[in-house]
Write a protein that holds these residues in place. Structure first.
Motif, short mmCIF file in Angstrom:
data_model
loop_
_atom_site.label_atom_id
_atom_site.label_comp_id
_atom_site.label_asym_id
_atom_site.label_seq_id
_atom_site.Cartn_x
_atom_site.Cartn_y
_atom_site.Cartn_z
N ASP A 15 24.78 -17.30 46.85
CA ASP A 15 24.33 -18.53 46.67
C ASP A 15 22.77 -18.83 46.57
OD1 ASP A 15 26.85 -19.44 46.55
OD2 ASP A 15 27.12 -20.23 48.38
N ARG A 16 22.04 -18.22 47.68
CA ARG A 16 20.67 -18.19 47.54
C ARG A 16 20.10 -17.41 46.44
NH1 ARG A 16 18.67 -16.20 53.31
NH2 ARG A 16 16.73 -17.17 52.48
N MET B 77 20.33 -19.76 43.25
CA MET B 77 19.57 -20.96 43.11
C MET B 77 18.06 -20.43 42.84
SD MET B 77 19.83 -24.11 44.17
CE MET B 77 19.09 -25.32 45.06
N THR C 101 16.38 -21.33 39.09
CA THR C 101 15.03 -22.20 39.19
C THR C 101 13.93 -21.29 38.66
OG1 THR C 101 15.59 -23.16 41.44
CG2 THR C 101 13.42 -23.25 41.14
N GLY D 61 21.97 -22.18 35.53
CA GLY D 61 22.22 -22.69 36.67
C GLY D 61 23.90 -22.55 36.61
N SER D 62 24.58 -22.85 35.69
CA SER D 62 26.08 -22.54 35.49
C SER D 62 26.68 -21.64 35.95
CB SER D 62 26.60 -23.28 34.31
OG SER D 62 26.05 -22.12 33.27
N LYS E 247 27.33 -21.95 41.41
CA LYS E 247 28.05 -23.39 41.83
C LYS E 247 26.74 -24.54 41.54
CE LYS E 247 29.86 -21.30 45.87
NZ LYS E 247 30.04 -21.77 47.45
N PHE E 248 27.43 -25.56 41.83
CA PHE E 248 26.95 -26.80 41.47
C PHE E 248 25.40 -26.89 41.72
CE2 PHE E 248 25.98 -31.24 41.79
CZ PHE E 248 26.14 -31.88 40.05
N GLN E 249 25.15 -26.54 42.85
CA GLN E 249 23.62 -26.97 43.65
C GLN E 249 22.53 -25.86 42.41
OE1 GLN E 249 24.10 -25.47 47.48
NE2 GLN E 249 23.97 -23.41 46.96
N SER E 250 23.36 -24.74 42.20
CA SER E 250 22.34 -23.99 41.23
C SER E 250 22.49 -24.66 39.95
CB SER E 250 22.69 -22.57 41.21
OG SER E 250 23.99 -22.33 40.77
N LEU F 83 22.24 -27.89 39.38
CA LEU F 83 21.33 -28.87 39.46
C LEU F 83 20.00 -28.55 39.48
CD1 LEU F 83 21.64 -31.78 39.91
CD2 LEU F 83 21.45 -31.55 42.30
N ALA F 84 19.73 -27.44 40.10
CA ALA F 84 18.37 -26.92 40.04
C ALA F 84 17.96 -26.27 39.04
CB ALA F 84 18.31 -25.82 41.36
#
Length: 154
Positions: free
Chosen positions: A32-33, A36, A40, A81-82, A85-88, A90-91
């Motif tokens: 995940d990290r 992200m 970004t 980002g896709s 996960k969703f957080q990546s 969004l970023a």
């Protein structure tokens, strides 16, 4: 000058495509990290460079060009980002949008230095400045993409 900018645009697009394909193939190895960070960094640098070069290529109003480059930046951010996960996601979308907005701002200052109260002598070197900033942004995209790809290998 048009051939140089078109070539740099195609080079940036092909670098972005190659990085996306390589990350897509190895998305099971991503955490995940990393996803992200990758979303970004890659979306902001790539959309900034592409939107700056598109601003130099497209003649017309700054509002229309900024709208097109913002949509391009959001698309780049969505693509990177896709991957996980969703957080990546969004970023990536947010950073792509910021890069798509900042590219025309930087390009407008390069084309007209009087916007920032720079001396008029810089206007004499307009084509040199456009080529230098376009080459530099392509170099930054290349180095950033290499670092992102290398950090996945470690």
């Amino acid at each position: 000058m048009g051939y140089l900018l078109t070539g740099l645009l195609l080079l940036n697009l092909s670098i972005g495509y190659a990085v996306f394909i390589s990350m897509y193939r190895q998305k099971s190895a991503m955490q995940d990290r990393f996803a992200m960070t990758m979303a970004t960094v890659e979306s902001s640098v790539l959309s900034l460079s592409i939107s700056m070069i598109v601003f130099f290529i497209l003649p017309g109003s700054i509002v229309f060009t900024s709208l097109i480059t913002t949509i391009i930046g959001i698309g780049i951010g969505y693509a990177f980002g896709s991957l996980l996960k969703f957080q990546s996601l969004l970023a990536g979308v947010f950073q792509g949008m910021i890069g798509g907005i900042m590219g025309p701002m930087l390009a407008a200052v390069i084309e007209d230095p009087a916007i920032c109260s720079l001396p008029a002598t810089y206007t004499n070197q307009l084509s040199v400045n456009i080529a230098a900033f376009s080459l530099f942004s392509t170099l930054v995209v290349l180095i950033t993409s290499f670092l992102v790809y290398y950090s996945l290998r470690i």
